[in-house]
Motif scaffolding. Structure first.
Motif, PDB file in Angstrom:
ATOM      1  N   TYR A   1       3.659   6.810   7.501  1.00 47.91           N
ATOM      2  CA  TYR A   1       4.001   5.677   6.634  1.00 47.91           C
ATOM      3  C   TYR A   1       5.157   4.882   7.238  1.00 47.91           C
ATOM      4  O   TYR A   1       5.948   5.408   8.029  1.00 47.91           O
ATOM      5  N   ASP A   2       5.286   3.631   6.801  1.00 42.42           N
ATOM      6  CA  ASP A   2       6.512   2.881   7.075  1.00 42.42           C
ATOM      7  C   ASP A   2       7.660   3.554   6.319  1.00 42.42           C
ATOM      8  O   ASP A   2       7.453   4.160   5.256  1.00 42.42           O
ATOM      9  N   GLU A   3       8.864   3.385   6.852  1.00 46.47           N
ATOM     10  CA  GLU A   3      10.050   3.913   6.167  1.00 46.47           C
ATOM     11  C   GLU A   3      10.985   2.735   5.911  1.00 46.47           C
ATOM     12  O   GLU A   3      11.718   2.299   6.791  1.00 46.47           O
ATOM     13  N   ASN A   4      10.957   2.241   4.691  1.00 43.76           N
ATOM     14  CA  ASN A   4      11.612   0.969   4.378  1.00 43.76           C
ATOM     15  C   ASN A   4      13.127   1.055   4.298  1.00 43.76           C
ATOM     16  O   ASN A   4      13.802   0.028   4.187  1.00 43.76           O
ATOM     17  N   LEU A   5      13.689   2.263   4.357  1.00 47.87           N
ATOM     18  CA  LEU A   5      15.146   2.399   4.285  1.00 47.87           C
ATOM     19  C   LEU A   5      15.787   2.646   5.643  1.00 47.87           C
ATOM     20  O   LEU A   5      16.998   2.848   5.723  1.00 47.87           O
ATOM     21  N   LYS A   6      15.021   2.623   6.691  1.00 46.82           N
ATOM     22  CA  LYS A   6      15.593   2.843   8.016  1.00 46.82           C
ATOM     23  C   LYS A   6      16.374   1.623   8.461  1.00 46.82           C
ATOM     24  O   LYS A   6      15.935   0.495   8.264  1.00 46.82           O
ATOM     25  N   PRO A   7      17.524   1.851   9.089  1.00 46.65           N
ATOM     26  CA  PRO A   7      18.291   0.718   9.614  1.00 46.65           C
ATOM     27  C   PRO A   7      17.710   0.235  10.938  1.00 46.65           C
ATOM     28  O   PRO A   7      16.742   0.801  11.438  1.00 46.65           O
ATOM     29  N   GLY A   8      18.297  -0.805  11.486  1.00 50.84           N
ATOM     30  CA  GLY A   8      17.849  -1.294  12.779  1.00 50.84           C
ATOM     31  C   GLY A   8      16.930  -2.487  12.663  1.00 50.84           C
ATOM     32  O   GLY A   8      16.746  -3.065  11.584  1.00 50.84           O
ATOM     33  N   PRO A   9      16.306  -2.881  13.786  1.00 51.15           N
ATOM     34  CA  PRO A   9      15.404  -4.043  13.774  1.00 51.15           C
ATOM     35  C   PRO A   9      14.182  -3.812  12.899  1.00 51.15           C
ATOM     36  O   PRO A   9      13.872  -2.662  12.519  1.00 51.15           O
ATOM     37  N   GLY A  10      13.486  -4.878  12.595  1.00 48.89           N
ATOM     38  CA  GLY A  10      12.332  -4.785  11.704  1.00 48.89           C
ATOM     39  C   GLY A  10      11.263  -3.839  12.178  1.00 48.89           C
ATOM     40  O   GLY A  10      10.561  -3.211  11.365  1.00 48.89           O
ATOM     41  N   SER A  11      11.124  -3.700  13.489  1.00 49.16           N
ATOM     42  CA  SER A  11      10.099  -2.804  14.020  1.00 49.16           C
ATOM     43  C   SER A  11      10.314  -1.363  13.580  1.00 49.16           C
ATOM     44  O   SER A  11       9.367  -0.606  13.426  1.00 49.16           O
ATOM     45  N   GLU A  12      11.588  -0.990  13.353  1.00 53.00           N
ATOM     46  CA  GLU A  12      11.886   0.390  12.947  1.00 53.00           C
ATOM     47  C   GLU A  12      11.220   0.744  11.625  1.00 53.00           C
ATOM     48  O   GLU A  12      10.954   1.910  11.346  1.00 53.00           O
ATOM     49  N   ARG A  13      10.953  -0.240  10.824  1.00 53.11           N
ATOM     50  CA  ARG A  13      10.356  -0.010   9.499  1.00 53.11           C
ATOM     51  C   ARG A  13       8.872  -0.355   9.472  1.00 53.11           C
ATOM     52  O   ARG A  13       8.291  -0.504   8.402  1.00 53.11           O
ATOM     53  N   SER A  14       8.262  -0.446  10.668  1.00 52.91           N
ATOM     54  CA  SER A  14       6.876  -0.928  10.729  1.00 52.91           C
ATOM     55  C   SER A  14       6.013  -0.141  11.717  1.00 52.91           C
ATOM     56  O   SER A  14       5.175  -0.716  12.408  1.00 52.91           O
ATOM     57  N   PHE A  15       6.196   1.154  11.773  1.00 55.32           N
ATOM     58  CA  PHE A  15       5.374   1.989  12.643  1.00 55.32           C
ATOM     59  C   PHE A  15       4.234   2.678  11.883  1.00 55.32           C
ATOM     60  O   PHE A  15       3.470   3.435  12.462  1.00 55.32           O
ATOM     61  N   GLY A  16       4.119   2.457  10.587  1.00 52.63           N
ATOM     62  CA  GLY A  16       3.186   3.219   9.768  1.00 52.63           C
ATOM     63  C   GLY A  16       1.713   2.956  10.058  1.00 52.63           C
ATOM     64  O   GLY A  16       1.324   1.863  10.460  1.00 52.63           O
ATOM     65  N   LEU A  17       0.917   4.003   9.837  1.00 51.30           N
ATOM     66  CA  LEU A  17      -0.542   3.895   9.915  1.00 51.30           C
ATOM     67  C   LEU A  17      -1.136   3.577   8.544  1.00 51.30           C
ATOM     68  O   LEU A  17      -2.195   2.971   8.445  1.00 51.30           O
ATOM     69  N   PHE A  18      -0.436   4.025   7.481  1.00 45.63           N
ATOM     70  CA  PHE A  18      -0.932   3.842   6.108  1.00 45.63           C
ATOM     71  C   PHE A  18       0.151   3.224   5.238  1.00 45.63           C
ATOM     72  O   PHE A  18       1.339   3.437   5.451  1.00 45.63           O
ATOM     73  N   ARG A  19      -0.298   2.460   4.235  1.00 43.65           N
ATOM     74  CA  ARG A  19       0.624   1.902   3.249  1.00 43.65           C
ATOM     75  C   ARG A  19       0.943   2.945   2.188  1.00 43.65           C
ATOM     76  O   ARG A  19       0.271   3.970   2.083  1.00 43.65           O
ATOM     77  N   SER A  20       1.913   2.629   1.385  1.00 49.95           N
ATOM     78  CA  SER A  20       2.304   3.577   0.333  1.00 49.95           C
ATOM     79  C   SER A  20       1.224   3.720  -0.738  1.00 49.95           C
ATOM     80  O   SER A  20       1.225   4.679  -1.507  1.00 49.95           O
ATOM     81  N   ASP A  21       0.257   2.776  -0.794  1.00 50.93           N
ATOM     82  CA  ASP A  21      -0.855   2.923  -1.739  1.00 50.93           C
ATOM     83  C   ASP A  21      -2.020   3.700  -1.093  1.00 50.93           C
ATOM     84  O   ASP A  21      -3.120   3.748  -1.647  1.00 50.93           O
ATOM     85  N   LEU A  22      -1.773   4.285   0.091  1.00 52.90           N
ATOM     86  CA  LEU A  22      -2.710   5.140   0.832  1.00 52.90           C
ATOM     87  C   LEU A  22      -3.797   4.353   1.586  1.00 52.90           C
ATOM     88  O   LEU A  22      -4.677   4.960   2.195  1.00 52.90           O
ATOM     89  N   SER A  23      -3.745   3.019   1.525  1.00 54.60           N
ATOM     90  CA  SER A  23      -4.704   2.235   2.296  1.00 54.60           C
ATOM     91  C   SER A  23      -4.242   2.141   3.752  1.00 54.60           C
ATOM     92  O   SER A  23      -3.049   2.236   4.044  1.00 54.60           O
ATOM     93  N   MET A  24      -5.197   1.948   4.674  1.00 57.35           N
ATOM     94  CA  MET A  24      -4.870   1.827   6.087  1.00 57.35           C
ATOM     95  C   MET A  24      -4.225   0.473   6.369  1.00 57.35           C
ATOM     96  O   MET A  24      -4.690  -0.544   5.871  1.00 57.35           O
ATOM     97  N   ILE A  25      -3.176   0.487   7.172  1.00 61.55           N
ATOM     98  CA  ILE A  25      -2.599  -0.774   7.639  1.00 61.55           C
ATOM     99  C   ILE A  25      -3.522  -1.359   8.699  1.00 61.55           C
ATOM    100  O   ILE A  25      -3.754  -2.568   8.745  1.00 61.55           O
TER     101      ILE A  25
END
Length: 440
Positions: free
Chosen positions: A316-340
């Motif tokens: 999943y993405d981790e929306n509380l991670k610090p750093g550039p936007g990419s740090e919060r955008s490595f997820g394969l699935f959304r929090s609603d369990l759908s595929m990104i």
């Protein structure tokens, strides 16, 4: 008697065929630096609907470990860097940690590795560094006392900055300043058959050398390839070169038989406007082609015929991670369990698909201009994704020097192994049956 022999032969071959399709080498990282993640039970159901067979946790969250009970999914749990001094100085603390985080759930929850600390060797913290091996030994002793020493391995995870040289891959060597520490760690790991866990990220290599040919090299797409000047082997992707550089470093230190595990690798699907490389297409290509390549079981040029266990970052993405936007955008699935995006992890996608493949190793060089640069670690958030080298990608031919541990090669190739296995079953059964009929 003969009929029963045929029956047992068929059972054995079918078992072999099924095991040959196993994807135990495909894992995923499950970070929880977020406030919007689905409950662990829902995540466990999601994982069981995919071909993912291993999960790496950064801690030992009880709810997650419980949710994965009886799923058959292998679990890597982590001991925090902050626990290392106490684990090292007090065997009882290590024993209590094992009792609370392993024994309380095993064997229903299939814990396979305890990772003591994360990127400690390259952290610059001398206190942690001096305590790392004693902590690992105490955890190992606690597992041995519980008769689990041969079932659950004890390791630690490294950034690619442990390498002082990675170009060409055959000349890979550890940073001399870590030499004594790594030698002692590897001696322990060799004695206990535990894996060397490493975090290669071609994404960061591309960021430091954003040429089109470098991107293709990182994404397992058609490219001219890069030749190892010492061996004449042509590498067709960054991942292979990176893993082989680690293999060479292990061999140079006398530990070539220590198994390599890729603890993290991935590609962000979005980032800040000033970031080079994040995009939905790039993420889908990297992870999809990587998974497809692992399924081919081609292996790397220096370790052919076996896929390296690889944990993709991240579930999943981790929306509380610090750093550039990419740090919060490595997820394969959304929090609603759908595929990104679809990386080919559904159970119906387990056969290697048609992706850009690597040609067989050759000694021919590509026509790119060499641009070797020193291996320089790139700052990374010390939560879920550790520091990663941000090397520039040397062009072919590779020359002795430092190859950016993020900018290396990995070729893709499809495999007909499942088909070959099925044909083997059919031919063997027919031949065996004909022999038995002839005897009768």
């Amino acid at each position: 008697m003969r009929k029963s022999s045929i029956f047992f032969l068929i059972c054995f071959l079918l078992q072999y065929f099924c095991s040959s399709n196993s994807e135990s080498f495909v894992g995923v990282n499950y970070g929880i630096v977020a406030d919007n993640l689905p409950p662990p039970d829902a995540t466990a159901k999601l994982l069981k609907s995919t071909s993912i067979e291993k999960v790496r946790l950064y801690g030992a969250d009880p709810a997650i470990i419980k949710a994965l009970a009886n799923s058959g999914i292998g679990i890597v749990i982590g001991a925090a860097n902050g626990d290392i001094p106490a684990m090292a100085s007090d065997p009882n603390f290590a024993g209590q940690w094992v009792n609370s985080n392993v024994m309380a759930y095993y064997p229903a929850s299939k814990i396979i590795v305890v990772s003591v600390g994360n990127e400690v060797v390259t952290s610059g913290d001398q206190n942690l560094l001096s305590n790392l091996l004693p902590a690992m030994r105490n955890v190992q002793n606690a597992l041995n006392s519980a008769s689990l020493g041969g079932k659950i391995k004890v390791s630690t995870v490294h950034s690619m900055a442990v390498l002082g040289q990675s170009e060409p891959p055959s000349a890979g060597a550890f940073n001399s300043s870590f030499g004594d520490t790594l030698k002692a760690l590897l001696q322990f790991q060799s004695e206990n058959s535990s894996p060397f866990m490493i975090n290669p990220y071609p994404f960061f290599a591309y960021q430091s050398d954003p040429r089109p040919e470098t991107l293709a090299f990182c994404l397992f797409q058609p490219n001219a390839g890069r030749v190892d000047s010492r061996t004449g082997i042509k590498y067709m992707n960054m991942f292979d070169a990176q893993v082989d550089a680690v293999h060479s470093a292990l061999s140079a230190m006398g530990f070539k038989d220590v198994e390599i595990v890729v603890a993290e690798t991935g590609w962000p699907y979005k980032g800040d406007p000033n970031e080079v490389g994040p995009s939905l297409d790039n993420a889908k290509n990297y992870n999809g082609n990587l998974i497809n390549y692992l399924r081919s079981k081609v292996g790397t040029p220096l370790m052919p015929g076996k896929s390296v266990d690889t944990y993709i970052f991240a579930l999943y993405d981790e929306n509380l991670k610090p750093g550039p936007g990419s740090e919060r955008s490595f997820g394969l699935f959304r929090s609603d369990l759908s595929m990104i995006y679809d990386a080919g992890l559904s159970k119906s996608a387990q056969t290697p698909a048609s992706t850009p493949l690597t040609p067989a190793p050759t000694a021919s060089a590509a026509t790119l201009t060499p641009s070797p640069t020193p291996v320089m670690p790139s700052p990374k958030t010390p939560t879920t994704t550790p520091a990663i080298l941000a090397p520039t990608t040397p062009s072919t031919p590779l020359t002795p020097g430092i190859l950016p541990p993020g900018s290396e090669i990995r070729g893709t190739a499809t495999s007909c192994e499942p088909l070959h296995s099925l044909l083997l079953i059919i031919v063997t059964i027919i031949a065996f049956t004909l022999v038995e009929v002839h005897r009768e």
